[in-house]
Design a protein around this motif. Structure first.
Motif: not given
Length: 327
Positions: A155-161, A173-177, A189-195, A318-322
């Motif tokens: 899987r390829v990581l993807q990011f949401y601004a 995250i539910p796929l982790l189970k 993990i893409s955040f709702h705002r910057d930190y 939250s996007v699953l990668g390798a």
């Protein structure tokens, strides 16, 4: 009457012999001159060839060495959780090819990743092979398009601004189970705002290890140009551990700033570094650690550890990668 005739014939024969000797001498002179010219030309061509060979080799080595800083900076500020491995190059005439083997560190497990190929010339130009580099296959899901790496089929990581509207957002995250407990996974993990850097480190649950920090390097116009989630070549940030062999060395926003400054000197022709600098300096010409805002992270760990991210208010996507099996 016979004597004059005999004398005339004798003189004619002598004259013919004389002309024959002259032609013979001239012919020999021409032959020697031709041989001399051929020999001189051959030696000149050989000497030019030898000089040209070593000059070409010198220029090729110089051109290849000039690419290494670019590759190093590329992996130091982009390509999340991807490290540069062996680098090899082959020579041609006035150009050559560079082969870069990359790998990921998913938790404590090294994972084979892409092999990159670049073409370069003695004139300083360098580029990847022409063709399509888009992730493939691309599988539609109810949450959006799932992308896969064409070489590793991971899987390829993807990011949401954070300030960008998307019709669909992936939440893996539910796929982790469903993943075996002992496997090591990575997740974007893409955040709702910057930190700030310290805020991110304090708010992540225990057992969730940040492997890479996504820095907000985008202007308002940049985000308008992106209609889809960003991929690994379109995000910029820094590795938590820059050198796998030195796991006690950690990076901070200051290291990211230093990387950009060095990149501006070592790779001045790549306009992306200048654009990042302009955005982060806000037109002042100076960058400070406080200018570095984190809008996402790539985390690694066991599936049950990353499940602690479920329900966290700062998680936008939250996007699953390798996924790596340690055995």
């Amino acid at each position: 009457m016979d004597k004059p005739t005999r004398n005339s014939n004798k003189e004619q024969i002598q004259e013919e012999l004389f002309h024959y000797d002259i032609k013979k001498v001239i012919s020999k002179v021409r032959m020697r001159s031709t041989i001399r010219i051929v020999i001189i030309t051959f030696i000149t061509v050989v000497m030019i060839g030898i000089v040209g060979f070593f000059l070409d080799k010198f220029l090729l080595n110089r051109a290849a060495n000039a690419i290494y800083p670019y590759l190093y900076r590329k992996f130091s500020i982009s390509e999340p959780n991807v490290y540069q491995g062996n680098v090899q190059f082959s020579e041609g005439v006035f150009g050559g090819q560079i082969r870069v083997q990359t790998y990921k560190m998913v938790g404590d497990v090294p994972l084979h990743w892409d092999t990159l190929h670049y073409q370069f010339s003695i004139f300083g130009s360098a580029s990847q092979y022409f063709g399509d580099y888009s992730p493939s296959p691309q599988i539609p899901t109810t949450q959006g398009i799932r992308l896969y790496d064409p070489q590793t089929e991971q899987r390829v990581l993807q990011f949401y601004a954070p300030s960008k509207h998307y019709n669909k957002v992936i939440n893996d995250i539910p796929l982790l189970k469903q993943i075996p407990r002992n496997d090591e996974v990575e997740m974007a993990i893409s955040f709702h705002r910057d930190y700030t850097f310290s805020e991110v480190n304090n708010m992540l649950p225990k057992g969730v290890t940040p492997a890479w920090y996504w820095v907000n390097t985008y202007s308002t116009q940049d985000l308008k140009n992106y209609q889809w989630p960003l991929l690994t070549g379109e995000v910029y940030g820094f590795e938590r551990i820059p050198f796998v062999n030195s796991p006690t060395i950690y990076q901070t926003p200051k290291d990211f700033i230093d990387s950009i400054k060095i990149a501006l000197v070592s790779s001045p022709n790549w306009v992306g570094y200048r654009h990042i600098f302009d955005v982060l300096s806000h037109g002042t010409g100076k960058m400070a650690p406080n200018d570095i805002k984190i809008i996402g992270v790539v985390v690694t760990g066991r599936p049950h550890q990353l499940l602690a991210l479920s329900g966290q208010p700062y998680v936008r996507a939250s996007v699953l990668g390798a996924i790596a099996n340690p055995f």
